[in-house]
Design an enzyme around this catalytic site. Structure first.
Site, mmCIF file in Angstrom:
data_model
loop_
_atom_site.group_PDB
_atom_site.id
_atom_site.type_symbol
_atom_site.label_atom_id
_atom_site.label_comp_id
_atom_site.label_asym_id
_atom_site.label_seq_id
_atom_site.Cartn_x
_atom_site.Cartn_y
_atom_site.Cartn_z
ATOM 1 N N ASP A 199 68.297 36.703 15.112
ATOM 2 C CA ASP A 199 68.731 37.793 15.993
ATOM 3 C C ASP A 199 67.493 38.442 16.594
ATOM 4 O O ASP A 199 66.375 38.251 16.092
ATOM 5 C CB ASP A 199 69.563 38.820 15.213
ATOM 6 C CG ASP A 199 70.532 39.591 16.107
ATOM 7 O OD1 ASP A 199 70.484 39.443 17.356
ATOM 8 O OD2 ASP A 199 71.352 40.353 15.559
ATOM 9 N N ASP A 200 67.703 39.203 17.652
ATOM 10 C CA ASP A 200 66.574 39.870 18.293
ATOM 11 C C ASP A 200 66.077 41.059 17.481
ATOM 12 O O ASP A 200 64.878 41.284 17.340
ATOM 13 C CB ASP A 200 66.919 40.296 19.721
ATOM 14 C CG ASP A 200 68.144 41.196 19.821
ATOM 15 O OD1 ASP A 200 68.872 41.392 18.819
ATOM 16 O OD2 ASP A 200 68.412 41.714 20.931
ATOM 17 N N ASP A 243 68.854 46.867 13.522
ATOM 18 C CA ASP A 243 68.754 48.302 13.787
ATOM 19 C C ASP A 243 69.296 49.070 12.588
ATOM 20 O O ASP A 243 68.590 49.308 11.621
ATOM 21 C CB ASP A 243 69.500 48.633 15.081
ATOM 22 C CG ASP A 243 69.304 50.060 15.565
ATOM 23 O OD1 ASP A 243 69.029 50.956 14.749
ATOM 24 O OD2 ASP A 243 69.437 50.297 16.777
#
Length: 172
Positions: free
Chosen positions: A99-100, A103
């Site tokens: 995933d980027d 969070d």
């Protein structure tokens, strides 16, 4: 700002060049973990571009996606919807989930539940979610919005100096 978007007080713009460098750095790190990755599962949509770069660098040809919807722009949704998942019959430690960004960890918890034995890597990590990933390259503060190149205009507008922005920020 409305909703949870008020929790972002800073922006961290990432250029295409920086993203590629960071993805390549992650690929080097992943090769230190193991050299026999069998496949990549990209967490769509943010993980698609990093997964493509990492698949190239690690010479992995088997790439799939898991599609999860948990936010709209800067606002986190109350729940996450799994829109698509790959066949999970043979998940093992040679699977690489990309995933980027991690969070808050909401999406990461879902991914961990689906791909327990797989190695989960993100390019960027925030403190609230970083314990949920096995590998990452860059940590950013929790109150920072990471502005990826696919979410930004090609031509940048004037950005005031950080010191000026900070003076305008409300103090806690």
């Amino acid at each position: 700002m409305s909703g949870t978007s008020s929790r972002y007080r800073k922006n961290y713009p990432v250029s295409w060049e920086q993203l590629q460098r960071d993805c390549r750095a992650l690929a080097w790190k992943l090769l230190d973990v193991r050299s026999d990755w069998s496949r990549i599962v990209a967490v769509a949509r943010g993980g698609l571009v990093p997964a493509a770069v990492i698949a190239r660098e690690l010479n992995i040809r088997l790439v799939d996606t898991v599609c999860i919807s948990s936010y709209t722009m800067r606002d986190q949704a109350a729940s996450a919807d799994i829109l698509k998942r790959p066949d999970l019959a043979h998940v093992d430690e040679t699977w690489l989930v990309i995933d980027d960004l991690v969070d808050t960890g909401k999406t990461a918890k879902i991914v961990r539940g689906m791909f327990g034995a797989a190695h989960f890597a993100t390019v960027y990590a925030k403190p609230a979610g970083r314990a949920l990933v096995d590998s990452f390259i860059t940590e950013v503060s929790q109150d920072t919005w990471v502005l990826f190149p696919w979410d930004a205009a090609a031509a940048a507008d004037f950005v005031p100096p950080i010191a000026d922005i900070r003076r305008e920020m409300p103090r806690d």
